[in-house]
Design a protein around this motif. Sequence first.
Motif, PDB file in Angstrom:
ATOM      1  N   UNK A   1      38.814  35.959   9.495  1.00  0.00           N
ATOM      2  CA  UNK A   1      38.396  35.964  10.886  1.00  0.00           C
ATOM      3  C   UNK A   1      38.097  37.324  11.141  1.00  0.00           C
ATOM      4  N   UNK A   2      38.519  38.359  10.336  1.00  0.00           N
ATOM      5  CA  UNK A   2      37.796  39.855  10.933  1.00  0.00           C
ATOM      6  C   UNK A   2      36.665  40.258  10.686  1.00  0.00           C
ATOM      7  N   UNK A   3      35.832  40.550  11.644  1.00  0.00           N
ATOM      8  CA  UNK A   3      34.640  40.905  11.413  1.00  0.00           C
ATOM      9  C   UNK A   3      34.412  42.357  11.044  1.00  0.00           C
ATOM     10  N   UNK A   4      33.083  42.668  10.964  1.00  0.00           N
ATOM     11  CA  UNK A   4      32.894  43.983  10.065  1.00  0.00           C
ATOM     12  C   UNK A   4      32.436  44.891  11.113  1.00  0.00           C
ATOM     13  N   UNK A   5      33.103  46.117  10.714  1.00  0.00           N
ATOM     14  CA  UNK A   5      32.530  47.524  11.341  1.00  0.00           C
ATOM     15  C   UNK A   5      32.380  48.508  10.469  1.00  0.00           C
ATOM     16  N   UNK A   6      31.213  49.273  10.635  1.00  0.00           N
ATOM     17  CA  UNK A   6      31.130  50.496   9.847  1.00  0.00           C
ATOM     18  C   UNK A   6      31.749  51.763  10.242  1.00  0.00           C
ATOM     19  N   UNK A   7      31.913  52.437   9.194  1.00  0.00           N
ATOM     20  CA  UNK A   7      32.416  53.961   9.293  1.00  0.00           C
ATOM     21  C   UNK A   7      33.546  54.278  10.316  1.00  0.00           C
ATOM     22  N   UNK A   8      33.096  54.818  11.513  1.00  0.00           N
ATOM     23  CA  UNK A   8      34.182  54.980  12.861  1.00  0.00           C
ATOM     24  C   UNK A   8      34.313  53.491  13.272  1.00  0.00           C
ATOM     25  N   UNK A   9      33.810  52.549  13.148  1.00  0.00           N
ATOM     26  CA  UNK A   9      34.022  51.391  14.107  1.00  0.00           C
ATOM     27  C   UNK A   9      35.256  50.388  13.486  1.00  0.00           C
TER      28      UNK A   9
ATOM     29  N   UNK B   1      33.073  33.702  15.699  1.00  0.00           N
ATOM     30  CA  UNK B   1      34.481  33.825  15.881  1.00  0.00           C
ATOM     31  C   UNK B   1      35.101  35.251  15.271  1.00  0.00           C
ATOM     32  N   UNK B   2      36.173  35.803  15.939  1.00  0.00           N
ATOM     33  CA  UNK B   2      36.743  37.138  15.338  1.00  0.00           C
ATOM     34  C   UNK B   2      37.980  37.353  15.866  1.00  0.00           C
ATOM     35  N   UNK B   3      38.778  38.179  15.814  1.00  0.00           N
ATOM     36  CA  UNK B   3      40.002  38.584  16.281  1.00  0.00           C
ATOM     37  C   UNK B   3      40.224  39.589  17.118  1.00  0.00           C
ATOM     38  N   UNK B   4      40.945  39.106  18.092  1.00  0.00           N
ATOM     39  CA  UNK B   4      41.059  40.429  19.298  1.00  0.00           C
ATOM     40  C   UNK B   4      42.549  40.982  19.363  1.00  0.00           C
ATOM     41  N   UNK B   5      42.866  42.037  19.794  1.00  0.00           N
ATOM     42  CA  UNK B   5      44.228  42.235  20.020  1.00  0.00           C
ATOM     43  C   UNK B   5      44.806  41.520  21.276  1.00  0.00           C
TER      44      UNK B   5
END
Length: 354
Positions: A157-165, A62-66
Amino acid sequence: MPIRQRVTLTEPGPRRKEASNDVIEPSKVTNRSQSGRYVTHSIHPQRYSGLHGVWNFPGKGKGLIAVRNIRRGELLIRERPLVLVPSKITTSPSQLLFDSVQRLPPEKAASFYNLSYVNLPQDLSPEEFAKQLPLAIFRTNAVAAGSDAGLFPVMARLNHGCSSAFNSIYSWREREGILVVHALKDIKKGDELLTAYFSTMQTRDERRHHLKQSYGFHCTCTCCALTSEKSKASDIRLATMSDLYKRLRTWGEGKIDGGEAIRVVKRIWAVGDKEGYTSERGRLAADAVIVAVAHSDAEAAVEWAQLALRWASYELGTDSDLAEEMRIAMQGPRSHVMWGQRHSMRIDKPLASM
């Protein structure tokens, strides 16, 4: 920037790594468009607010979307901790977490148990599993809340993103006892909301190793999914930014002068532009304010404070402590506690493109 530090509450005994688990089954209706955004059809995401909703991402959980277009700087989440654990405890961590969750109302307890977890041994008895599960969930999802650690079920619920992601950033407000999350960039409807679980100014291999060890997943964010050639170029930029931050800190030790410190700030900014790494800029510009006032350049201090206020408002909110500090600096740089602490010199002002 505030980082989602993995909580280090420990229990004796061996642990085996296992895949992250969700209590609720993933939805069967998920499509991904060519743009990379997840598109919903007949089944709509569960909404937490008018800005975002919960969605099931294949291979991620699960994650969050706009659920609408979001502007940079918008407040995404404002949340009090469901469970708050002090930095020093005298009892068993697993018992402490088990008791804390047992005291929650049923609806809140359900939101706790609906979160994923890693590092829970598979050979536990049903009774021991029930005792250890709250600690595993907490260690996987909790973040720093001042000197304490807190679990925030919406933010978790926020998933991870690196650097520019990653496109959102969270911060803890001690006086209010709340965590807030702001949009770091403009986010399109249907895009996933991502934050950074740790400082991602590392190589792709280093980031992936840390995420696998701490959170049990192999990162495939847009930064980690770059081709080998592009990833190597990204690694170089991130290493450069890390080294430049280390050099900037040497101004506080008197090893470089104000002119060099400001050149380093501008260089970090430029490399960040190329990498797409725009986090921490409010604090970076605020560091330039300190350099300017210490070297008695009021005009430069005001311009750097204006820049810091703009970026602090994006990252932390217009009502954040840093934003207020910058307003005060703009109004009276000579009243700053660091005024005149170093020899007087002219300090470069921020570029118009910053």
